[in-house]
Design a protein around this motif. Structure first.
Motif, PDB file in Angstrom:
ATOM      1  N   MET A   1       0.828  -1.204   0.000  1.00  0.00           N
ATOM      2  CA  MET A   1       0.000   0.000   0.000  1.00  0.00           C
ATOM      3  C   MET A   1       0.861   1.253   0.000  1.00  0.00           C
ATOM      4  SD  MET A   1      -2.854   1.322   2.750  1.00  0.00           S
ATOM      5  CE  MET A   1      -4.003  -0.033   2.454  1.00  0.00           C
ATOM      6  N   ALA A   2       1.983   1.216   0.728  1.00  0.00           N
ATOM      7  CA  ALA A   2       2.880   2.371   0.770  1.00  0.00           C
ATOM      8  C   ALA A   2       3.540   2.596  -0.585  1.00  0.00           C
ATOM      9  CB  ALA A   2       3.934   2.173   1.851  1.00  0.00           C
ATOM     10  N   VAL A   3       3.948   1.523  -1.259  1.00  0.00           N
ATOM     11  CA  VAL A   3       4.554   1.642  -2.583  1.00  0.00           C
ATOM     12  C   VAL A   3       3.538   2.219  -3.561  1.00  0.00           C
ATOM     13  CG1 VAL A   3       5.679   0.400  -4.466  1.00  0.00           C
ATOM     14  CG2 VAL A   3       6.110  -0.279  -2.099  1.00  0.00           C
ATOM     15  N   TYR A   4       2.325   1.717  -3.514  1.00  0.00           N
ATOM     16  CA  TYR A   4       1.249   2.229  -4.376  1.00  0.00           C
ATOM     17  C   TYR A   4       0.990   3.709  -4.099  1.00  0.00           C
ATOM     18  CZ  TYR A   4      -3.359   2.863  -6.495  1.00  0.00           C
ATOM     19  OH  TYR A   4      -4.403   3.327  -7.249  1.00  0.00           O
ATOM     20  N   ASN A   5       0.921   4.066  -2.825  1.00  0.00           N
ATOM     21  CA  ASN A   5       0.653   5.445  -2.428  1.00  0.00           C
ATOM     22  C   ASN A   5       1.682   6.409  -3.025  1.00  0.00           C
ATOM     23  OD1 ASN A   5       1.654   7.551  -0.114  1.00  0.00           O
ATOM     24  ND2 ASN A   5      -0.578   7.488  -0.190  1.00  0.00           N
ATOM     25  N   ARG A   6       2.971   6.039  -3.003  1.00  0.00           N
ATOM     26  CA  ARG A   6       4.004   6.914  -3.546  1.00  0.00           C
ATOM     27  C   ARG A   6       3.946   6.951  -5.070  1.00  0.00           C
ATOM     28  NH1 ARG A   6       3.877   5.997   1.463  1.00  0.00           N
ATOM     29  NH2 ARG A   6       5.508   6.777   2.864  1.00  0.00           N
ATOM     30  N   LEU A   7       3.723   5.788  -5.687  1.00  0.00           N
ATOM     31  CA  LEU A   7       3.707   5.751  -7.146  1.00  0.00           C
ATOM     32  C   LEU A   7       2.512   6.495  -7.733  1.00  0.00           C
ATOM     33  CD1 LEU A   7       4.897   2.143  -8.115  1.00  0.00           C
ATOM     34  CD2 LEU A   7       5.917   4.316  -8.818  1.00  0.00           C
ATOM     35  N   ILE A   8       1.354   6.396  -7.096  1.00  0.00           N
ATOM     36  CA  ILE A   8       0.168   7.066  -7.647  1.00  0.00           C
ATOM     37  C   ILE A   8       0.356   8.578  -7.602  1.00  0.00           C
ATOM     38  CG2 ILE A   8      -1.201   7.194  -5.508  1.00  0.00           C
ATOM     39  CD1 ILE A   8      -2.600   6.239  -8.948  1.00  0.00           C
ATOM     40  N   ARG A   9       1.091   9.075  -6.613  1.00  0.00           N
ATOM     41  CA  ARG A   9       1.380  10.505  -6.544  1.00  0.00           C
ATOM     42  C   ARG A   9       2.487  10.904  -7.514  1.00  0.00           C
ATOM     43  NH1 ARG A   9      -1.531   9.283  -2.450  1.00  0.00           N
ATOM     44  NH2 ARG A   9      -2.750  10.921  -1.411  1.00  0.00           N
ATOM     45  N   ALA A  10       3.482  10.028  -7.674  1.00  0.00           N
ATOM     46  CA  ALA A  10       4.511  10.302  -8.681  1.00  0.00           C
ATOM     47  C   ALA A  10       3.894  10.400 -10.071  1.00  0.00           C
ATOM     48  CB  ALA A  10       5.571   9.205  -8.651  1.00  0.00           C
ATOM     49  N   ALA A  11       2.818   9.661 -10.286  1.00  0.00           N
ATOM     50  CA  ALA A  11       2.125   9.660 -11.578  1.00  0.00           C
ATOM     51  C   ALA A  11       1.058  10.747 -11.675  1.00  0.00           C
ATOM     52  CB  ALA A  11       1.491   8.290 -11.826  1.00  0.00           C
ATOM     53  N   GLY A  12       0.876  11.538 -10.617  1.00  0.00           N
ATOM     54  CA  GLY A  12      -0.184  12.541 -10.643  1.00  0.00           C
ATOM     55  C   GLY A  12      -1.553  11.912 -10.849  1.00  0.00           C
ATOM     56  N   PHE A  13      -1.729  10.666 -10.348  1.00  0.00           N
ATOM     57  CA  PHE A  13      -2.980   9.916 -10.417  1.00  0.00           C
ATOM     58  C   PHE A  13      -3.371   9.548 -11.853  1.00  0.00           C
ATOM     59  CE2 PHE A  13      -2.969  11.774  -6.281  1.00  0.00           C
ATOM     60  CZ  PHE A  13      -3.529  10.823  -5.457  1.00  0.00           C
ATOM     61  N   GLU A  14      -2.377   9.521 -12.753  1.00  0.00           N
ATOM     62  CA  GLU A  14      -2.608   9.072 -14.129  1.00  0.00           C
ATOM     63  C   GLU A  14      -2.441   7.551 -14.174  1.00  0.00           C
ATOM     64  OE1 GLU A  14      -3.453  10.725 -16.812  1.00  0.00           O
ATOM     65  OE2 GLU A  14      -3.109  12.834 -16.336  1.00  0.00           O
ATOM     66  N   VAL A  15      -3.555   6.823 -14.400  1.00  0.00           N
ATOM     67  CA  VAL A  15      -3.559   5.364 -14.373  1.00  0.00           C
ATOM     68  C   VAL A  15      -4.089   4.827 -15.685  1.00  0.00           C
ATOM     69  CG1 VAL A  15      -4.428   3.295 -13.227  1.00  0.00           C
ATOM     70  CG2 VAL A  15      -3.894   5.329 -11.876  1.00  0.00           C
ATOM     71  N   ILE A  16      -3.372   3.857 -16.245  1.00  0.00           N
ATOM     72  CA  ILE A  16      -3.832   3.136 -17.426  1.00  0.00           C
ATOM     73  C   ILE A  16      -4.259   1.751 -16.967  1.00  0.00           C
ATOM     74  CG2 ILE A  16      -3.169   2.168 -19.663  1.00  0.00           C
ATOM     75  CD1 ILE A  16      -1.049   4.452 -19.814  1.00  0.00           C
ATOM     76  N   ASP A  17      -5.565   1.453 -17.086  1.00  0.00           N
ATOM     77  CA  ASP A  17      -6.103   0.185 -16.597  1.00  0.00           C
ATOM     78  C   ASP A  17      -6.309  -0.767 -17.760  1.00  0.00           C
ATOM     79  OD1 ASP A  17      -7.407  -1.905 -15.362  1.00  0.00           O
ATOM     80  OD2 ASP A  17      -8.755  -0.634 -14.191  1.00  0.00           O
ATOM     81  N   LEU A  18      -5.452  -1.778 -17.870  1.00  0.00           N
ATOM     82  CA  LEU A  18      -5.526  -2.743 -18.967  1.00  0.00           C
ATOM     83  C   LEU A  18      -6.604  -3.778 -18.750  1.00  0.00           C
ATOM     84  CD1 LEU A  18      -1.697  -3.318 -19.526  1.00  0.00           C
ATOM     85  CD2 LEU A  18      -3.202  -1.654 -20.633  1.00  0.00           C
ATOM     86  N   TYR A  19      -7.229  -3.772 -17.548  1.00  0.00           N
ATOM     87  CA  TYR A  19      -8.312  -4.711 -17.288  1.00  0.00           C
ATOM     88  C   TYR A  19      -9.623  -4.214 -17.858  1.00  0.00           C
ATOM     89  CZ  TYR A  19      -5.188  -7.041 -13.948  1.00  0.00           C
ATOM     90  OH  TYR A  19      -4.150  -7.711 -13.364  1.00  0.00           O
ATOM     91  N   GLU A  20      -9.708  -2.930 -18.158  1.00  0.00           N
ATOM     92  CA  GLU A  20     -10.975  -2.354 -18.624  1.00  0.00           C
ATOM     93  C   GLU A  20     -11.232  -2.711 -20.072  1.00  0.00           C
ATOM     94  OE1 GLU A  20     -10.733   1.817 -17.861  1.00  0.00           O
ATOM     95  OE2 GLU A  20     -11.243   1.600 -15.737  1.00  0.00           O
TER      96      GLU A  20
END
Length: 343
Positions: free
Chosen positions: A324-343
């Motif tokens: 969760m901590a790794v995710y928390n830092r990465l999502i902020r490093a990405a400015g909450f830009e997420v590409i979801d390949l499951y969609e």
């Protein structure tokens, strides 16, 4: 200004403590990341932290102590909550920050005007020695330029803040590699505000019910105050544009390999490396959250050291335990830009 590079010897710690007592700034090693330390009870010194980092003044700081008795000694809080004592018994000294009602001696510059104060007792012997020798609690955010990846070596601090601060103490590579877990006791039940090495599950073992702030995994709402460091929209970011990519091994590999071209890099796991056709930096073994946490900020800094990288596609970790901590830092490093390949 010349920035001294010091060791953890008694003589050098004494030099660093003199800088602190005179209102100066020192890069301080801790087990989490390097902190930029100043006398927490000196408002002018505290404000110089924000100036050196380019940090917004509405972002509260963490106060570091070298003995739990420092809380009462320096008037950091009017009364130590019983839950804080339980957490201290289990996790201090260590990578946990506890937010409590603010004491009268804590300047508003430390707390961004909030009525609460964040307190941590680090386990790193160099940090403990500096705090003790300074005879002051030390306000210390991460010792980097605001928004960039946090520093996990003394050289990272020198790269960012050399010439801006009095000294950096080289205490070696940081053991944890991510900032401390932050939990507030100013809500009922307590709330996890920033994940770290101490996990939500471990907090619940000690306290029972603990809520998870929505801002851990999502953006702060418009005009919402940040009660803890590390909750801002974009944080920990390299210069390149980062995208977080959700997908299984095959989907991630196919997606990244379709992006071959100048300026693309993949931030991935060791197991992905043999399948990736673009330049890559690995975080460690998939599912080894401690290793991923330890390597994350160094990896983000390596991106800036890699020539001509403009776009980074990072594997999205899950949110179990330290993940969760790794995710928390990465999502902020990405400015909450997420590409979801499951969609």
């Amino acid at each position: 200004m010349e920035t001294l590079l010091l060791t953890t010897s008694e003589q050098d710690i004494t030099k660093a403590a003199e800088i602190i007592r005179k209102g100066g700034l020192v890069g301080m090693p801790t087990e989490t990341v390097y902190g930029l330390a100043a006398d927490a009870l000196n408002p002018k010194a505290v404000m110089s932290i924000f100036e050196a980092k380019g940090r917004p003044a509405d972002n509260p700081l963490i106060v570091h102590i070298s003995n739990i008795n420092d809380i009462e000694k320096f008037g950091l809080t009017a009364e130590i909550p019983e839950k804080a004592l339980r957490l201290a018994e289990k996790f201090w000294p260590g990578p946990l920050t506890v937010i409590m009602p603010k004491g009268k001696n804590v300047p508003p510059q430390v707390t961004a005007g909030l009525n609460s104060v964040a307190i941590r007792f680090p386990s790193h012997k160099g940090a403990q020695a500096l705090i003790s020798k300074s005879q002051r609690p030390l306000a210390a955010p991460s010792a980097n330029l605001s928004g960039s990846p946090s520093p996990t070596t003394a050289q990272h601090v020198m790269n960012d803040l050399g010439g801006r601060i009095g000294a950096v103490i080289d205490g070696g590579d940081c053991e944890v590699g991510l900032e401390s877990t932050v939990v507030t006791l100013c809500t009922n039940p307590p709330t996890l505000l920033r994940p770290g090495k101490v996990t939500l599950e471990e907090l619940r073992e000690v306290l029972g019910e603990v809520n998870l702030s929505s801002a851990v995994l999502e953006k702060l709402k418009d005009k919402e105050e940040a009660p803890s460091p590390g909750m801002k929209y974009r944080h920990y970011a390299p210069n390149a544009k980062v995208y977080l990519v959700k997908g299984d091994d095959r989907a991630f590999t196919e997606f990244v390999n379709s992006k071959t071209g100048e300026g693309v890099l993949s931030l991935c796991y060791d197991e992905d490396a043999a399948r990736i056709c673009v330049p890559y930096i690995t975080l460690g073994k998939k599912g080894d959250y401690d290793e991923e946490a330890h390597n994350l900020f160094s990896a983000l800094r390596k991106i800036d050291e890699t020539p001509n990288i403009k776009t980074v596609y990072a594997r999205c970790p899950d949110t179990k335990g330290v993940g969760m901590a790794v995710y928390n830092r990465l999502i902020r490093a990405a400015g909450f830009e997420v590409i979801d390949l499951y969609e």
